[in-house]
Scaffold this motif. Structure first.
Motif, PDB file in Angstrom:
ATOM      1  N   THR A   1       0.963  -0.936  -0.068  1.00  0.00           N
ATOM      2  CA  THR A   1      -0.095   0.013  -0.242  1.00  0.00           C
ATOM      3  C   THR A   1       0.821   1.485   0.141  1.00  0.00           C
ATOM      4  OG1 THR A   1      -0.238  -0.227   2.409  1.00  0.00           O
ATOM      5  CG2 THR A   1      -1.972  -0.837   0.947  1.00  0.00           C
ATOM      6  N   LEU A   2       2.151   1.175   0.333  1.00  0.00           N
ATOM      7  CA  LEU A   2       2.981   2.232  -0.103  1.00  0.00           C
ATOM      8  C   LEU A   2       2.982   2.962  -1.420  1.00  0.00           C
ATOM      9  CD1 LEU A   2       6.000   1.671   2.418  1.00  0.00           C
ATOM     10  CD2 LEU A   2       4.047   3.012   2.925  1.00  0.00           C
TER      11      LEU A   2
ATOM     12  N   LEU B   1       0.514   3.640  -2.790  1.00  0.00           N
ATOM     13  CA  LEU B   1      -0.698   4.702  -2.848  1.00  0.00           C
ATOM     14  C   LEU B   1      -0.238   5.928  -2.517  1.00  0.00           C
ATOM     15  CD1 LEU B   1      -3.384   2.281  -0.948  1.00  0.00           C
ATOM     16  CD2 LEU B   1      -3.563   2.786  -3.439  1.00  0.00           C
ATOM     17  N   VAL B   2       0.894   6.007  -2.003  1.00  0.00           N
ATOM     18  CA  VAL B   2       1.629   7.457  -1.508  1.00  0.00           C
ATOM     19  C   VAL B   2       2.304   7.976  -2.859  1.00  0.00           C
ATOM     20  CG1 VAL B   2       2.852   8.664  -0.080  1.00  0.00           C
ATOM     21  CG2 VAL B   2       2.088   6.648   0.686  1.00  0.00           C
TER      22      VAL B   2
ATOM     23  N   SER C   1       3.517  11.286   4.135  1.00  0.00           N
ATOM     24  CA  SER C   1       2.358  11.253   3.409  1.00  0.00           C
ATOM     25  C   SER C   1       1.272  12.246   4.332  1.00  0.00           C
ATOM     26  CB  SER C   1       1.511  10.034   3.340  1.00  0.00           C
ATOM     27  OG  SER C   1       0.425   9.967   2.340  1.00  0.00           O
TER      28      SER C   1
ATOM     29  N   GLY D   1      -3.767   6.903   0.313  1.00  0.00           N
ATOM     30  CA  GLY D   1      -2.444   7.274   0.582  1.00  0.00           C
ATOM     31  C   GLY D   1      -2.494   7.870   1.931  1.00  0.00           C
TER      32      GLY D   1
ATOM     33  N   ALA E   1      -2.575   3.943   3.350  1.00  0.00           N
ATOM     34  CA  ALA E   1      -1.375   3.493   3.106  1.00  0.00           C
ATOM     35  C   ALA E   1      -0.516   2.918   4.048  1.00  0.00           C
ATOM     36  CB  ALA E   1      -0.451   4.766   2.546  1.00  0.00           C
TER      37      ALA E   1
END
Lengths: 328, 328, 328, 328
Positions: free
Chosen positions: C48-49, C51-52, C166, C207, C249
């Motif tokens: 999910t990183l 998403l940043v 983020s 994010g 995220a």
């Protein structure tokens, strides 16, 4: 380092406190009587280990009768005797750096390697002569500030001791009194040592390594490390003179604090450490497991043996783990 | 861990490589001949240390003639024998956690404490039986995956060895040949061991601990740790049978790699490790400094002694630093 | 490693125990709904990183209004949050290797150097995606045995995360309920998260890094590290779906165990860890001190900020200490 | 600790050497001009970090234009930048304490945990103000002996810095000169800094964190850690005045030694360290990887950004690893 307050702690509060009294006159009186400075020359770094001559070792060899070997070290493990009471003295942290690693390719012989981080005084150990200082001095009158973070102990580091093998004598104070173990407030006195020597029918001689059993180790072995450490029976401030009179080479016992703790004389902390290490130049050992040895000696009614208790030669170390073995 | 490429490295490249041949038939042939699995029962964890009986130790005591003690450990220090060639096996990092700290208030007895981080196989050490595996097995046929990061070696950890004391025999291969040290490509053969035994007028017996001197330690002592490690003389793949035939309890020598390195048979890495540790269940020692012992034995023309080489009892350890001492 | 029994311990006894039930159907049901495997390709290691995006960060910059910086890390010290309950996860041991050492000669500029030994998950930290596995798998379906002692985590090690910056959102569950802190048996539910979001007038976006405050850190700050760790409020097994639905995220909170402990479902230990790390590939943080941040956000009635929480790039690490900072 | 002689070493021989000249007059002249003692009060422990006000951070936020994040830390690994030249400053030793361990029973969620031992100044790091002393003093005139093995740095430990976030400015000295990297004997002068500022069209302001790029990191990245460390370009003794005149909050660069090494003035070792840390109370960073940042700034022709470089809050630490990130 700030440290846990979860255990009874002998440490002062961080707040400014009134200046404590200096080391009292009775300490200095004993110190004068037991001091060995310059006895083996101004350059000496090993103190009473000088008393262990080839002749002493040769005679000690005759103490091996059955060939039985009794190890005296506690297991080295993360759940060891330390409780956090003594800042920085951590139990061994054992970690793996390789596990069945086929370093030379798939299908080849695989290796496992480990690493450890530990305090040198954490489990069964020797204190080097430099483990304590008082009044700015270490053994043989050298300045305490010769110990640095860079080099450790420049003088009298544990590496200087090299080999510690001699006749061992068990003074089983608890058994001599018919006790499993001494109570937590029992200071082992010269009279107690005499009693245990008589019980064991042994005469302590120059160069001997004396093991003093209180039975306190049973508390740790039963699972209570806090009660093991504090309060603890241990040597009285009066015993260094007894060891000095007999030219003992080294002393070890089965407690965390070695000497009676809390101390006999209010605000006089660690006087036996200071007398043994700084004044006499006599190495001392703590957390030795003397339980099996006690039984073994009782079985054969003999309390002498050859003792091998080799220090790991850490350059500049102020202590070392040790795995002693008694050969009966 | 990725590791330095600054030194000659025996390790494979991280790139995928063709599958190497499995351990060759000659390895398995020897393995069958020296295997001790189940010899001391399916539960046994100490292998040939079973051969060190009380009687063996009692007899070994008679080897102490002069009382001279010769320590065999290298100093433990940051600039030790490791070069970074073996990932994760770091030289001892000695640090201070207390220096002359007056824990009980100003003017009181002050203490110094230290801590260390080190590889267990870094300097003078014993390999535990679990230090290597092959074909998924460790000593006594147990699965290699019984070694975990959580518990270390569940079976045959170094803590199980408890006490290692027996008669020691120095086989001074270099001196027997009239050499200071063996060349880097010299594999010590059974014939070399016979020659050294004859030179020392000694018959190796069941339960003995054999120290094999190559003289390679001189390279390290002269300051070149890279040349010390590689290339190195060491035991030939043919020697395990020699030790097996004589029921030797343990073997140590004065090299980093123990066996000839690089190996005699191409792509057969560490066969002696696998035969000793996995097949025979025989503990082995490396980086022992045998220089002073060589001189001492030569002076009295006797190559036997009592050897005390107690492992530090790290629970689950696959090795341990050791400070051996020979009592002559 | 064997470990202390002095604290309430979730670990099984060493005695053989009946095979526990496998992970129950409700776990697998949720897992299917939140799984992100292959979403960012079969080679992805950061989950999910992804998403940043730059756009997310650019927008997050506008959250900096006052320029106030609020650090979220606990001090790193020997008396930290660990109690010995989790084997091998030691508090930082800080030691000195140089103190005012005039390395270049007397009178020259002097240096002080220190060293530390610590668990990577010990204090305020990120769990790498590889910190847990289940059913033999880690994130993206890779085999769990790709984690080795030699190399650590070959995939999805903490070094792969590189930068974690983020928009941060504080969901102050305790404050939203008008409580100082949640009780030890409170599982934070999706409804609680909704309530806190509403309280903070914030909409969680793709994010975002979400910080969930329970107030449990107050227990540690008040000096009771045992009560801090156990029992502990924490995330419910129902929350991963909430985070998944919003494409969060990363998530961190102010507890030792992250999720409610002991768990909501008997014998289902660490399900939130498994859902976040293995299934979603979402990094999570523990032992974050959110007390000052709670006050700061309340003062300005804004619960969003730029959050910088950079992992230390340990190659192959399954976690890392982190010193997060919120910029308000 | 004794240390390797395998690398070119700046250390004095252990043999007694003639007393070197004290710090020369030119050092003391500069010291007087840059000294910030008492500027922020007698109790201050953070020096020029006082210059990073909320207003400075608020303004720095506007430097985030694209949302691109550039991390500046080297990977933490055993084969890091240290060569053994600096005693006790070891590269990170990463070890495993749990690997896929089913702590709660077979079939449960499994965890992996790791531990590390490392020097705090080993890789990409901040020097705390206490990392050096001279003439018995640290920043703000406090006694150097306030640093102890027990507590580390009592004043101005790295934990006191808390948060380091401000506007970052890259002074790309190498690129401004059209060079890949400066030669090993190049001392970066105030004129070089002016040139790089002009090249980047940036005016250094109060509270800025200045990153000075020499390009020397390329030597390490190409695999030669020895050549990386020595000889090395670095800051000239004339630059502290430049930073002082502009009220810079902190300075970091891409070298091991930070300042030109060996030094410009014979026998004046580490003068820039002493001026920055002791006199100015200005924290400094080393081993920062500025290569990607250099490219990123060149691409957009902008050399300013928001920099987050949070210290890990080791209580009493004289340094800390740091994972800085530039937000462009």
């Amino acid at each position: 380092m700030p440290h846990s307050t979860e255990t009874p702690s002998p440490q002062p509060s961080p707040q400014p406190s009134p200046q404590p009294p200096p080391l009292p006159p009775e300490f200095h009186d004993i110190a004068k009587r037991v001091r060995n400075w310059f006895r083996w020359g101004a350059d000496d770094e090993i103190g009473t280990l000088n008393l262990v001559t080839d002749e002493v070792v040769r005679a000690a060899a005759s103490e091996i009768r059955s060939g039985r070997r009794v190890p005296l070290a506690l297991p080295l493990k993360e759940d060891g005797v330390q409780t956090g009471m003594i800042p920085g003295r951590i139990n061994p942290l054992h970690t793996m750096v390789q596990i069945n690693q086929e370093l030379f390719g798939p299908g080849t012989v695989a290796t496992s390697d480990d690493a450890v981080t530990m305090g040198l005084q954490t489990a069964t150990h020797w204190d080097a002569l430099t483990h304590v200082s008082h009044s700015g001095k270490i053994y043989n009158g050298r300045p305490a500030d010769s110990i640095t973070a860079h080099a450790g102990a420049r003088f009298s580091g544990i590496d200087k001791a090299r080999h510690i093998v001699s006749r061992g004598v068990l003074l089983d104070v608890a058994r001599a009194k018919g006790l499993d173990r001494l109570p937590g407030d029992h200071a082992v006195t010269p009279e107690d040592l005499d009693e245990a020597a008589e019980f064991g029918r042994v005469t302590v001689r120059a160069g001997d390594i004396v093991l003093v059993r209180t039975g306190q180790m049973q508390v740790y072995l039963a699972g209570d490390k806090h009660a093991y450490g504090y309060p603890s029976p241990g040597l009285s401030v009066r015993t260094p003179e007894w060891f000095h009179a007999r030219d003992v080479a080294a002393v070890a016992n089965d407690t965390l604090t070695f000497e009676i703790f809390p101390p006999e004389i209010e605000n006089l902390w660690l006087p036996v450490h200071a007398l043994h290490l700084v004044e006499m130049g006599m190495i001392q050992g703590q957390n030795w497991n003397l339980e099996e040895l006690s039984t073994a000696c009782a079985e054969v009614s003999r309390y002498t043996f050859l003792l091998s208790a080799m220090p790991e030669p850490f350059i500049g170390g102020t202590g070392t783990p040790v795995a002693p073995v008694a050969l009966l």
